[in-house]
Scaffold this motif. Structure first.
Motif, PDB file in Angstrom:
ATOM      1  N   GLN A   9       0.830  -1.211   0.000  1.00 50.00           N
ATOM      2  CA  GLN A   9       0.000   0.000   0.000  1.00 50.00           C
ATOM      3  C   GLN A   9       0.858   1.252   0.000  1.00 50.00           C
ATOM      4  OE1 GLN A   9      -2.377  -0.849   3.503  1.00 50.00           O
ATOM      5  NE2 GLN A   9      -4.216  -1.004   2.229  1.00 50.00           N
ATOM      6  N   GLU A  10       1.882   1.283   0.833  1.00 48.33           N
ATOM      7  CA  GLU A  10       2.750   2.457   0.912  1.00 48.33           C
ATOM      8  C   GLU A  10       3.506   2.656  -0.408  1.00 48.33           C
ATOM      9  OE1 GLU A  10       4.582   5.854   2.238  1.00 48.33           O
ATOM     10  OE2 GLU A  10       2.988   4.764   3.267  1.00 48.33           O
ATOM     11  N   ALA A  13       1.113   4.122  -2.846  1.00 44.91           N
ATOM     12  CA  ALA A  13       0.839   5.515  -2.462  1.00 44.91           C
ATOM     13  C   ALA A  13       1.995   6.414  -2.870  1.00 44.91           C
ATOM     14  CB  ALA A  13       0.591   5.602  -0.961  1.00 44.91           C
ATOM     15  N   ASN A  14       3.233   5.955  -2.694  1.00 45.02           N
ATOM     16  CA  ASN A  14       4.404   6.735  -3.103  1.00 45.02           C
ATOM     17  C   ASN A  14       4.426   6.961  -4.604  1.00 45.02           C
ATOM     18  OD1 ASN A  14       5.297   6.962  -0.480  1.00 45.02           O
ATOM     19  ND2 ASN A  14       6.809   5.321  -0.653  1.00 45.02           N
ATOM     20  N   VAL A  16       1.835   7.063  -6.636  1.00 44.96           N
ATOM     21  CA  VAL A  16       0.765   8.005  -6.977  1.00 44.96           C
ATOM     22  C   VAL A  16       1.138   9.430  -6.569  1.00 44.96           C
ATOM     23  CG1 VAL A  16      -1.626   8.642  -6.435  1.00 44.96           C
ATOM     24  CG2 VAL A  16      -1.047   6.257  -6.921  1.00 44.96           C
ATOM     25  N   LYS A  17       1.699   9.589  -5.363  1.00 42.37           N
ATOM     26  CA  LYS A  17       1.981  10.926  -4.834  1.00 42.37           C
ATOM     27  C   LYS A  17       3.223  11.571  -5.417  1.00 42.37           C
ATOM     28  CE  LYS A  17       1.215   9.722  -0.308  1.00 42.37           C
ATOM     29  NZ  LYS A  17       1.332   9.921   1.145  1.00 42.37           N
TER      30      LYS A  17
END
Length: 74
Positions: A9-10, A13-14, A16-17
């Motif tokens: 998940q992290e 998320a990285n 995407v961000k």
């Protein structure tokens, strides 16, 4: 399993961000003995420099989770 899920998940998320990636790939493979797993998440994003790595906690947290399982984060 929960720790592996949180690492994945992290990582997503990285991407995407921060990565500005157009493509992301994910793979997971169980070792023949069934006791370990290798997870790979690759993207075509911009990458990170040393300053990027030191600002957040995400990579550090992912590495700690991997170590808690007897693994490593690359």
């Amino acid at each position: 399993v929960l720790q592996i899920l949180r690492i994945v998940q992290e990582a997503f998320a990285n991407v995407v961000k921060h990565a500005r990636a157009g493509r992301v790939s994910f793979s997971a493979a169980l070792a023949p003995d069934g006791r370990s797993v290798r997870v790979a998440i690759l993207d075509d994003g911009r990458g990170m420099d040393g300053e990027d790595r030191s600002r957040g906690r995400g990579l550090r947290n992912m590495a700690e989770r991997a170590r808690s399982l007897g693994g490593a984060l690359e």
